[in-house]
Scaffold this active site. Structure first.
Site, PDB file in Angstrom:
ATOM      1  N   THR A 215      41.905  37.486  39.469  1.00  6.67           N
ATOM      2  CA  THR A 215      41.230  37.054  41.036  1.00  6.67           C
ATOM      3  C   THR A 215      39.946  36.589  40.497  1.00  6.67           C
ATOM      4  O   THR A 215      39.430  36.930  39.312  1.00  6.67           O
ATOM      5  CB  THR A 215      41.065  39.410  41.203  1.00  6.67           C
ATOM      6  OG1 THR A 215      41.304  39.520  42.150  1.00  6.67           O
ATOM      7  CG2 THR A 215      39.586  38.334  42.667  1.00  6.67           C
ATOM      8  N   ARG A 243      50.536  45.739  51.163  1.00  7.26           N
ATOM      9  CA  ARG A 243      49.695  47.114  49.864  1.00  7.26           C
ATOM     10  C   ARG A 243      48.550  45.675  49.999  1.00  7.26           C
ATOM     11  O   ARG A 243      48.120  44.616  49.600  1.00  7.26           O
ATOM     12  CB  ARG A 243      50.008  46.753  48.528  1.00  7.26           C
ATOM     13  CG  ARG A 243      48.768  47.475  47.606  1.00  7.26           C
ATOM     14  CD  ARG A 243      48.351  46.125  46.784  1.00  7.26           C
ATOM     15  NE  ARG A 243      47.329  46.823  46.050  1.00  7.26           N
ATOM     16  CZ  ARG A 243      46.651  45.995  45.192  1.00  7.26           C
ATOM     17  NH1 ARG A 243      46.666  44.912  45.356  1.00  7.26           N
ATOM     18  NH2 ARG A 243      45.554  46.478  43.954  1.00  7.26           N
ATOM     19  N   GLY A 268      42.822  47.267  41.506  1.00  8.13           N
ATOM     20  CA  GLY A 268      42.035  47.204  42.710  1.00  8.13           C
ATOM     21  C   GLY A 268      42.075  48.626  43.266  1.00  8.13           C
ATOM     22  O   GLY A 268      40.809  48.973  43.864  1.00  8.13           O
TER      23      GLY A 268
HETATM   24  N1  ASP Z   1      41.880  43.227  42.384  1.00  2.00           N
HETATM   25  C1  ASP Z   1      42.965  42.479  42.349  1.00  2.00           C
HETATM   26  C2  ASP Z   1      43.471  43.537  43.096  1.00  2.00           C
HETATM   27  O1  ASP Z   1      43.958  45.028  42.847  1.00  2.00           O
HETATM   28  C3  ASP Z   1      42.960  41.926  41.073  1.00  2.00           C
HETATM   29  C4  ASP Z   1      42.530  41.375  40.133  1.00  2.00           C
HETATM   30  O2  ASP Z   1      41.331  41.441  40.030  1.00  2.00           O
HETATM   31  O3  ASP Z   1      43.367  40.540  39.614  1.00  2.00           O
HETATM   32  O4  ASP Z   1      43.626  43.279  44.414  1.00  2.00           O
END
Ligand code: ASP
Length: 346
Positions: A215, A243, A268
């Protein structure tokens, strides 16, 4: 008599909410931008010099793009969107062009943005055709009258705002397709994140690869002292059933007020359960903690629950923290002198 009326007027002005909202920032030239490109087990020995250079260059490009905005008097929001757009356009990160795939081999993108000065916020979830989800989130904030839009409705709105629309195949990359096939061959129910080496969660269980959390996010303070935060993601590899993670949820993966701006990366579900981003702001406000103390507390809480990841947090005075409980986190800063610092490992 005249003196006491004047004093009363000054007192009312100073203590009015408008005064405290617009002018409570320390008005100096300290402006700063902090970005992340995901946390995870990024082991120095396992990353080729070429790959490391590519990440460092792209983070530097994102910082420069954001810096140009605030240096020229732009808002922190402009710096955040400029930096995130650069990372969304790169296949290196799990956002925009580099997004991970769903169980069905599609890319469903989430993003959010928040303006600390006004506490306006915008978010999109599960979109498949908007080239830059962070721009869609900003349009939601500024033009829709809502905070969060999802799926086809969000895409329709983005198109109506003149944002660039692409075919869903634009987001398809060989690397992400292979990541998905690898998980499907092993266990079709397994879900995984970008940039991580080893996870012990059950379920989902994650295997050995060097990239799971990818992310991207940015927090900025502009010359007026206004803060902003933005976050953009493709979510989790092999995700199903529509999701949605923490990234588009205001207060979980992203938050800003006039004291602090936060953008998160990590598993997440843990960030939603700990209301991670708002948790930092609350600890600073209610407990009087520093940005370092509050953000480290929240990462520790996530770790105690079994979650992994990191966050970037920037306070109104330009102090920032980048805690993570993984082996590394792609991250960088640029200050008012234009000095850029990029880090990956601990
Ligand atoms: N936080 C993001 C999610 O759970 C994933 C990530 O940080 O790469 O969708």
């Amino acid at each position: 008599m005249r003196f006491s009326i004047c004093a009363a007027i000054v007192f009312i002005f100073i203590h009015s909410p408008v005064f405290s909202q617009e002018y409570s920032f320390s008005d100096n030239d300290k402006y700063v931008l902090v970005i992340h490109g995901g946390a995870g087990t990024l082991l120095p020995g396992k990353m080729s010099a070429e790959k490391e250079r590519a990440y460092r260059d792209k983070l530097t490009e994102a910082l420069s793009a954001g810096y140009e905005k605030i240096k020229n008097g732009g808002q922190s929001l402009d710096a955040v969107t400029a930096a995130i757009t650069v990372m969304e356009d790169s296949p290196l990160f799990n956002a925009g062009k580099g997004a991970v795939m769903t169980h069905e081999g599609k890319n469903e993108l989430d993003a959010s943005i928040m303006d600390g000065a006004t506490q306006d916020a915008g978010a999109v979830a599960g979109i498949t055709t908007v080239k830059n989800p962070i721009l869609a989130a900003r349009s939601v904030m500024e033009k829709s009258g809502h905070v969060m839009l999802s799926g086809p409705g969000a895409e329709h709105f983005a198109e109506s705002q003149g944002l660039e629309i692409v075919a869903p195949e634009y987001f398809w990359t060989e690397r992400r397709w292979e990541n998905l096939q690898r998980v499907l061959e092993k266990d079709s129910a397994q879900v995984e994140l970008d940039h991580d080496e080893k996870q012990t969660f059950s379920p989902p269980v994650v295997d050995n690869i060097d990239d799971k959390f990818g992310t991207v996010g940015a927090v900025a303070r502009d010359k007026k002292g206004s803060l902003a935060a933005g976050t953009s993601t493709g979510g989790m590899n092999n995700k199903r059933f529509g999701r949605i993670g923490d990234s588009p949820i205001i207060g979980a993966g992203n938050y800003a007020n006039n004291q602090v701006a936060i953008s998160c990366t990590g598993w997440g579900e843990f960030y939603i359960r700990t209301v991670a981003a708002y948790n930092v702001a609350s600890q600073m406000k209610l407990l009087g903690l520093s940005v370092e103390e509050a953000s480290e507390n929240v990462i520790e809480e996530i770790g105690n629950l079994g979650g992994t990841g990191g966050m970037i947090a920037l306070d109104k005075d330009g102090n920032y923290a980048t805690p993570f409980n993984t082996a590394g986190m792609y991250r960088g800063t640029v200050n008012e002198k234009g000095e850029i610092k990029v880090e990956i490992f601990k």
